[in-house]
Design an enzyme around this catalytic site. Structure first.
Site, PDB file in Angstrom:
ATOM      1  N   ASP A 154     -11.634  -5.683  -8.289  1.00  0.00           N
ATOM      2  CA  ASP A 154     -10.290  -6.149  -9.224  1.00  0.00           C
ATOM      3  C   ASP A 154     -10.431  -5.821 -10.361  1.00  0.00           C
ATOM      4  O   ASP A 154     -11.456  -5.366 -11.012  1.00  0.00           O
ATOM      5  CB  ASP A 154     -10.752  -7.705  -9.189  1.00  0.00           C
ATOM      6  CG  ASP A 154     -11.306  -8.112 -10.206  1.00  0.00           C
ATOM      7  OD1 ASP A 154     -12.491  -8.402  -9.910  1.00  0.00           O
ATOM      8  OD2 ASP A 154     -10.779  -8.743 -11.405  1.00  0.00           O
TER       9      ASP A 154
ATOM     10  N   CYS B  93       5.238   6.383  -4.315  1.00  0.00           N
ATOM     11  CA  CYS B  93       5.506   5.038  -4.788  1.00  0.00           C
ATOM     12  C   CYS B  93       7.011   4.900  -5.195  1.00  0.00           C
ATOM     13  O   CYS B  93       7.755   5.913  -5.559  1.00  0.00           O
ATOM     14  CB  CYS B  93       4.602   4.330  -5.948  1.00  0.00           C
ATOM     15  SG  CYS B  93       5.153   5.225  -7.609  1.00  0.00           S
TER      16      CYS B  93
END
Lengths: 383, 383
Positions: free
Chosen positions: A266, A306
């Protein structure tokens, strides 16, 4: 609940799968950070469209705002924020030791003052597990003590002792997790001290957690020390449990850590730097606000699929960033997060195909690290 | 290019259709405002999904940043911001008279200092039309003088004289528009002076513009004066051309203006108030940040089909707004803009069905105006 599907022949990289009450995710995995019940600037649809498998939430922040009563009334964090896939929650240990003002470490936790309004609060293993139970995350983290990387040896030793004691208290308060309920991961501390890392790892493994995190990284240490901390810990971790390197890293660092046997990551980096106009690509990061992109009508990254790269040019995004239009930082946040997620998907495909080692070597060769990382490496050489 | 499809039997409301080089849009229409080439906090996909037919851009702002060279190199504003549907651009007149520091009104325009860096600039009819030509908007506005609502009579008269003269200069520089190219709308000034409004309208109509805007509204005047300005102007406008009330208004005000014969609207209100946490509904606006919504798990507006209302609760959005998460203001911006667009779609359906008058009456009866509007009405009564 963790299935080790494959171990790379040339590195320690692993392909795996972890089952939770909100579905299965594949590892290596990157978890976008939703500290305050929102991955900054992004919405759940965007996250799903990008292939986000699991996100992270924060016990410390969510307990302060909106507060547990609200999340309990909403029916848990998933429902509160409308995120149906898995969530991992950090225990608040890291935040208590980094954000909170005036803290007093006690036998069963830490008394501290809120970084928001200075009110007196207490967080320990019991409280952290109870908050995470109400949040209803799929993976809860134990409450640990995370000292800064330059803490004196005595403090590192004390932190490991407390981390072990508190981990036991967490485990006792939540023995289960094997029934599709909340899983609990232990956190190995110990800085860059081999004996402490080993001691902490062995003690936690004896408690049989559902997975193991390597903590005490991403606390201001140079990159070399971070790799060392991972290398000192990984050999003690059981192969059949997931390993999670907390708070890391750049794309190149994540590949280095995958090659060293880490499964989960993370990091606030992709969204945090985006808000300052920094785009991350497979060749390194660059500041989009610069005059050089004024009339650059290419996407942020050629070949990227994206939403930002399919719809907007560098020139347009540069303009938006420079005039403080929210769409600018939204799109860079989206691109950067997409890059992290796509990189993990590519790594999994390479591991499945048995070609990870080449991919890894080539990626590192092409990636230009940030000036901060480079100058830290230079200092290392000069020593 | 404007087709008047139907006029309401009980009010002056009109159903129409306007064709441009980037497609057709139906009126009454609300144009979300993209001052700096972005509708604040929203992306083009969100705007399309909500049924946005046309957006507005600003000559003054876009000429300063990113500058005309960049937009020219991009191939115009549509391509620069990736918006394929129609765009209307304001001429910069309003901004020069409201934003710019130290201005000097001259024969052929205004010399002023940029509100950003104080640099000396000049904008007049010729410049405004040339900038809008490069922007490539579907509808360009003439360069007008827009005095504050409390300007003395002499100033209002001078402004009308200049507005007429400058409109002629604009028309001479762009006689066409009838070939699917850029259309040009005139702007009627004159404050709340009946003679000036009539004089300005007649002079502009003689120049045969493609449409007519009513300016000098949304400049700080009380609501009653705004309605008066519209009522003083509308009777002179030709039925076969579109009428546009600039910078207005609340949902209730838009309905009042539609009933008075207006076809087009633009307003920053839905996105501006959203960033302060104010949600707009069909019953009025409310501040979502209040403690009363802490555990309110209803959507912003029951029955609303927007992405925000389908996905998130008031409690969650309140939390996001209070902890400054961008998703909060994004979702309120989205809801508010959706409300404006959906209201216009409903109005068009009611007009087509011949039921507008009832819809209008009921909407106004249910809508609770803002305290600002209410106190202005009270002052009016007390006078």
């Amino acid at each position: 609940m963790f299935e080790l599907l494959k171990t790379d022949a040339h590195t320690k990289a692993r392909l795996g799968r972890l089952s939770t009450g909100h579905g299965v995710f594949e590892t290596p995995v990157f978890m976008p950070v939703g500290t305050q019940a929102s991955v900054k600037a992004l919405d759940p649809r965007e996250l799903r469209d990008m292939g986000t498998q699991i996100i992270l939430g924060n016990t410390y922040h969510l307990n302060l705002r909106p507060g547990l009563d609200v999340i309990r009334a909403a029916g848990g964090l998933h429902r509160f924020m409308n995120w149906e896939r898995p969530i991992l929650t950090d225990s608040g240990g890291f935040q208590v030791f980094s954000l909170a003002k005036i803290r007093k470490v006690k036998e069963h936790g830490v008394e501290f003052r809120s970084h928001l309004d200075g009110s007196l609060l207490f967080l320990g293993p019991k409280e952290a597990m109870e908050i995470q139970r109400v949040l209803g995350s799929d993976i809860a983290m134990v409450f640990d003590e995370c000292p800064p990387h330059d803490a004196p040896a005595r403090e590192q030793k004390l932190a490991v002792e407390r981390t072990i004691r508190w981990a036991r208290e967490c485990r006792e308060s939540r023995p289960g997790g094997r029934d599709g309920g909340q899983q609990v991961f232990g956190i190995v501390q110990g800085g860059s001290n081999p004996a402490l890392r080993e001691e902490c790892a062995r003690a936690l493994i004896a408690m049989d957690f559902d997975g193991y995190a390597i903590g005490g990284v991403s606390v201001g240490e140079p990159e070399a020390e971070m790799f060392k901390a991972i290398e000192l810990t990984e050999p003690f971790l059981p192969a059949h449990k997931a390993r999670y390197a907390m708070g890391l890293g750049t794309p190149a660092q994540m590949l280095e850590l995958i090659a060293r046997g880490v499964d989960m990551f993370d990091c606030v980096l992709p969204t945090r730097v985006a808000r300052n106009g920094t785009a991350i690509t497979r060749r390194g990061a660059f500041g989009l606000k610069g005059g050089g992109y004024k009339a650059d009508f290419r996407p942020i990254e050629e070949g990227c699929e994206c939403f930002a790269c399919k719809n907007f040019t560098r020139a347009y995004l540069r303009h938006l960033l420079n005039v403080n239009e929210i769409l600018g930082l939204r799109m860079v946040s989206l691109h950067n997060t997409h890059l992290y997620l796509k990189l993990m998907a590519d790594v999994r495909a390479q591991l499945a195909a048995g070609t990870f080692a080449d991919f890894y070597r080539e990626f590192i060769a092409n990636y230009v690290p940030s000036r901060k990382v480079l100058s830290a490496r230079q200092r290392e050489i000069e020593r």
